[in-house]
Enzyme design. Structure first.
Site, PDB file in Angstrom:
ATOM      1  N   LYS A 109       0.829  -1.195   0.000  1.00  0.00           N
ATOM      2  CA  LYS A 109       0.000   0.000   0.000  1.00  0.00           C
ATOM      3  C   LYS A 109       0.868   1.251   0.000  1.00  0.00           C
ATOM      4  O   LYS A 109       2.038   1.211   0.387  1.00  0.00           O
ATOM      5  CB  LYS A 109      -0.941   0.012   1.210  1.00  0.00           C
ATOM      6  CG  LYS A 109      -0.256   0.296   2.534  1.00  0.00           C
ATOM      7  CD  LYS A 109      -1.248   0.399   3.688  1.00  0.00           C
ATOM      8  CE  LYS A 109      -2.100   1.626   3.606  1.00  0.00           C
ATOM      9  NZ  LYS A 109      -1.332   2.884   3.765  1.00  0.00           N
ATOM     10  N   LYS A 143       7.504   0.595   0.375  1.00  0.00           N
ATOM     11  CA  LYS A 143       7.883  -0.366  -0.670  1.00  0.00           C
ATOM     12  C   LYS A 143       8.930   0.219  -1.619  1.00  0.00           C
ATOM     13  O   LYS A 143       9.803  -0.516  -2.083  1.00  0.00           O
ATOM     14  CB  LYS A 143       6.660  -0.836  -1.455  1.00  0.00           C
ATOM     15  CG  LYS A 143       5.967   0.262  -2.218  1.00  0.00           C
ATOM     16  CD  LYS A 143       4.813  -0.242  -3.052  1.00  0.00           C
ATOM     17  CE  LYS A 143       4.123   0.924  -3.718  1.00  0.00           C
ATOM     18  NZ  LYS A 143       5.017   1.843  -4.421  1.00  0.00           N
ATOM     19  N   LYS A 151       3.202   8.737  -8.988  1.00  0.00           N
ATOM     20  CA  LYS A 151       4.069   9.748  -8.352  1.00  0.00           C
ATOM     21  C   LYS A 151       5.469   9.742  -8.945  1.00  0.00           C
ATOM     22  O   LYS A 151       6.215  10.706  -8.779  1.00  0.00           O
ATOM     23  CB  LYS A 151       4.152   9.502  -6.845  1.00  0.00           C
ATOM     24  CG  LYS A 151       2.837   9.618  -6.098  1.00  0.00           C
ATOM     25  CD  LYS A 151       3.044   9.690  -4.599  1.00  0.00           C
ATOM     26  CE  LYS A 151       3.830   8.534  -4.037  1.00  0.00           C
ATOM     27  NZ  LYS A 151       3.185   7.223  -4.215  1.00  0.00           N
ATOM     28  N   ASP A 203      -2.519  -0.461  -3.379  1.00  0.00           N
ATOM     29  CA  ASP A 203      -3.775  -0.140  -2.703  1.00  0.00           C
ATOM     30  C   ASP A 203      -4.965  -0.713  -3.469  1.00  0.00           C
ATOM     31  O   ASP A 203      -5.927  -1.191  -2.887  1.00  0.00           O
ATOM     32  CB  ASP A 203      -3.933   1.382  -2.567  1.00  0.00           C
ATOM     33  CG  ASP A 203      -2.889   1.982  -1.653  1.00  0.00           C
ATOM     34  OD1 ASP A 203      -3.205   2.228  -0.482  1.00  0.00           O
ATOM     35  OD2 ASP A 203      -1.751   2.185  -2.097  1.00  0.00           O
TER      36      ASP A 203
END
Length: 253
Positions: free
Chosen positions: A9, A14, A40, A127
């Site tokens: 998530k 990560k 991102k 997610d």
């Protein structure tokens, strides 16, 4: 060539794990390629001195068919080949489809045949595991999925969803779960909660990464933690994880 997808998530760490693993594999003399699959486009940030690289979708928007492979990739710390899929213009597209377009662009330019990486790491937002975010699982890009989680409830919930997605595609011969990476947040009964998750998804804890202030210190200096603090507890744990992944991975020679 080993092909690993790192899922988790948002905010679970990560990308830090993925970049640290890339460094650990590169330390072994392996040629590593890290592909960020998050709108991102910050997966490879600290492999480039804290500077964002130009994402593939931005290059394609600017150059279209004139874009060459060298426009889509860059070389960062220890020669790690980096690519960021990026995302669509805000409000104008699906981030998952953007990943598909980025992967297609790399394939059309024979990226893997030309670069010949020993290890490919896909850093994927977990997610919501649908559409393009499931590409590394379902389209034969990755052989194994490693799920990053803490003992926090939402992280475990997301990890369980990721595992379910992998299981749904496994019967087709796609990626399997290599293990769960416990990235500690020092919540109560953290290891026990993640062990319960592993029992539920029929997996194992591949690594227990400590909460380590050296990570924030390295990021403040815009460097990989593996570079500035190679002997810290986190760095040692990541190297052990890299060994585990190679020992249990599939090598396409």
């Amino acid at each position: 060539m080993y092909r690993f997808a790192i899922y988790g998530k948002g905010g679970i760490g990560k990308s830090t794990v993925a970049s640290a693993l890339s460094c650990a594999f590169a330390e072994k003399g392996m040629k590593v390629m890290q592909i960020g699959c998050d709108p991102k486009a910050d997966s490879t940030l600290y492999l480039h001195g804290g500077e964002r690289i130009t994402c593939i979708l931005d290059v394609l928007r600017a150059k279209r068919d004139l874009a060459e492979l060298d426009d889509l990739i860059t070389t960062g710390y220890k020669g790690i080949v980096c690519a960021e899929s990026g995302g669509p213009m805000p409000g104008l597209g699906c981030a998952g489809r953007g990943i598909g377009a980025a992967f297609e662009a790399l394939e059309e330019r024979e990226a893997f045949e030309i670069i010949k990486p020993d290890v490919v790491i896909y850093d994927v937002l977990g997610d919501v595991v649908c559409g393009g975010f499931a590409l590394p699982i379902r389209d034969g890009y990755a052989d194994q999925v490693y799920i990053v989680t803490s003992g926090e409830n939402m992280a475990i919930y997301a990890a369980a969803n990721i595992a379910a997605a992998v299981d749904n595609f496994r019967s087709r011969g796609y990626a399997s779960i290599g293990g769960v990476i416990l990235n500690r947040r020092n919540v109560p009964d953290e290891r026990e909660k993640v062990e319960t998750l592993c029992e539920d998804i029929h997996s194992q804890i591949a690594a227990d990464l400590p909460r380590d202030n050296h990570i924030e210190q390295a990021e403040a200096q815009k460097k990989p933690v593996m570079d500035l603090f190679p002997d810290c507890d986190y760095a040692r744990a990541v190297r052990a994880l890299a060994d585990f992944m190679l020992e249990n991975g599939v090598n396409h020679e």
